[in-house]
Design an enzyme around this catalytic site. Structure first.
Site, short mmCIF file in Angstrom:
data_model
loop_
_atom_site.label_atom_id
_atom_site.label_comp_id
_atom_site.label_asym_id
_atom_site.label_seq_id
_atom_site.Cartn_x
_atom_site.Cartn_y
_atom_site.Cartn_z
N ASP A 8 56.02 38.29 32.05
CA ASP A 8 57.14 37.86 32.58
C ASP A 8 57.69 36.80 31.43
OD1 ASP A 8 56.11 35.46 33.33
OD2 ASP A 8 56.57 35.38 35.50
N HIS A 9 58.99 36.21 32.03
CA HIS A 9 59.49 34.92 30.92
C HIS A 9 58.59 33.73 30.95
CE1 HIS A 9 60.62 34.55 35.11
NE2 HIS A 9 60.75 33.15 34.93
N CYS A 65 51.93 35.52 32.79
CA CYS A 65 53.09 34.78 33.48
C CYS A 65 53.03 33.48 33.35
CB CYS A 65 53.09 35.41 35.02
SG CYS A 65 51.67 34.76 36.04
N GLY A 66 53.55 32.68 34.30
CA GLY A 66 53.58 31.01 34.05
C GLY A 66 51.98 30.73 34.23
N THR A 67 51.45 31.22 35.05
CA THR A 67 50.15 30.63 35.57
C THR A 67 48.96 31.81 35.29
OG1 THR A 67 50.37 31.36 37.66
CG2 THR A 67 50.76 28.99 37.23
N GLY A 68 49.27 32.98 35.45
CA GLY A 68 48.46 34.18 35.40
C GLY A 68 48.32 34.64 36.89
N GLY A 70 50.29 34.91 39.77
CA GLY A 70 51.05 35.84 40.59
C GLY A 70 51.10 37.18 40.03
N HIS A 98 30.42 39.15 34.66
CA HIS A 98 30.22 39.00 35.94
C HIS A 98 31.01 39.93 36.77
CE1 HIS A 98 27.76 35.22 36.69
NE2 HIS A 98 27.17 35.88 35.45
N ASN A 99 32.52 40.00 36.27
CA ASN A 99 33.52 40.57 37.23
C ASN A 99 34.01 41.83 36.59
OD1 ASN A 99 34.66 37.12 37.56
ND2 ASN A 99 33.50 38.17 39.14
N ARG A 109 52.55 28.76 30.89
CA ARG A 109 52.69 27.21 31.13
C ARG A 109 51.33 26.34 31.20
NH1 ARG A 109 57.37 29.19 35.62
NH2 ARG A 109 58.71 29.95 33.87
N ARG A 132 22.77 43.18 38.98
CA ARG A 132 23.37 42.65 40.38
C ARG A 132 24.70 42.80 40.32
NH1 ARG A 132 21.89 38.48 37.34
NH2 ARG A 132 23.14 36.62 37.36
N HIS A 133 25.49 42.31 39.31
CA HIS A 133 27.02 42.38 39.22
C HIS A 133 27.59 43.75 39.45
CE1 HIS A 133 26.38 38.57 37.58
NE2 HIS A 133 25.64 39.08 36.71
N ARG A 136 27.79 44.26 43.02
CA ARG A 136 28.95 43.69 43.46
C ARG A 136 30.15 44.27 43.41
NH1 ARG A 136 25.76 38.24 41.51
NH2 ARG A 136 24.17 38.40 43.19
#
Ligand code: RB5
Length: 149
Positions: A8-9, A65-68, A70, A98-99, A109, A132-133, A136
């Site tokens: 986004d912007h 995005c601004g923070t990642g 949303g 792990h993920n 931002r 183990r990952h 999960r």
């Protein structure tokens, strides 16, 4: 490898540095927008990228995005997507090891374009740990099977 990108912007400031990093690695890019700094709604771009990864059109995705935050929340509403925010080199490594994150989410931002490009490189270079990952991740998939229609 083909990577879908979306922002986004608030995140577009990171795009040129990340595109340069991906091009340096010979990775094909599917740019799903946005394409200028006009105010837009991040779920629209999260959905485009998440669908392209979930469908197999692209192998992985980069969202900004601004923070990642949303844009990752929105992307995670698509079955099969593991979109993860990272802020630093350690979390960039962990979201891969792990993920098994198939989308990295970054905030325009909260970090410089140079840092964002570096974190994308770490995420791409770090293999999934398995073991183990994997158990999960399989449990996350089971939650999807229970609640996604
Ligand atoms: C847009 O102003 C901002 O809310 C968005 O970029 C993002 O930070 C949301 O999580």
């Amino acid at each position: 490898m083909k990577i879908a990108m979306g922002c986004d912007h608030g995140g577009i400031v990171l795009k040129p540095a990340i595109v340069a990093e991906l091009q340096k690695r010979g990775i094909e890019i599917a740019d799903k927008g946005c394409f200028d700094g006009e105010s837009v709604d991040y779920p629209d771009y999260a959905l485009k990228v998440a669908e392209s990864v979930a469908s197999g059109e692209c192998d992985k995705g980069v969202l900004m995005c601004g923070t990642g935050i949303g844009i990752s929340i929105a992307a995670n509403k698509v079955k099969g997507i593991r979109a993860a925010v990272c802020h630093d080199e350690f979390t960039a490594q962990m979201i891969a090891e792990h993920n098994c994150a198939n989308i990295i989410a970054l905030g325009g931002r909260i970090m410089s374009p140079e840092t964002a490009a570096k974190l994308v490189g770490i995420w791409l270079d770090t293999p999934f740990g398995g073991g183990r990952h994997k158990n999960r991740i399989d449990k996350i998939s089971a939650i999807e099977d229970k609640y996604f229609k």
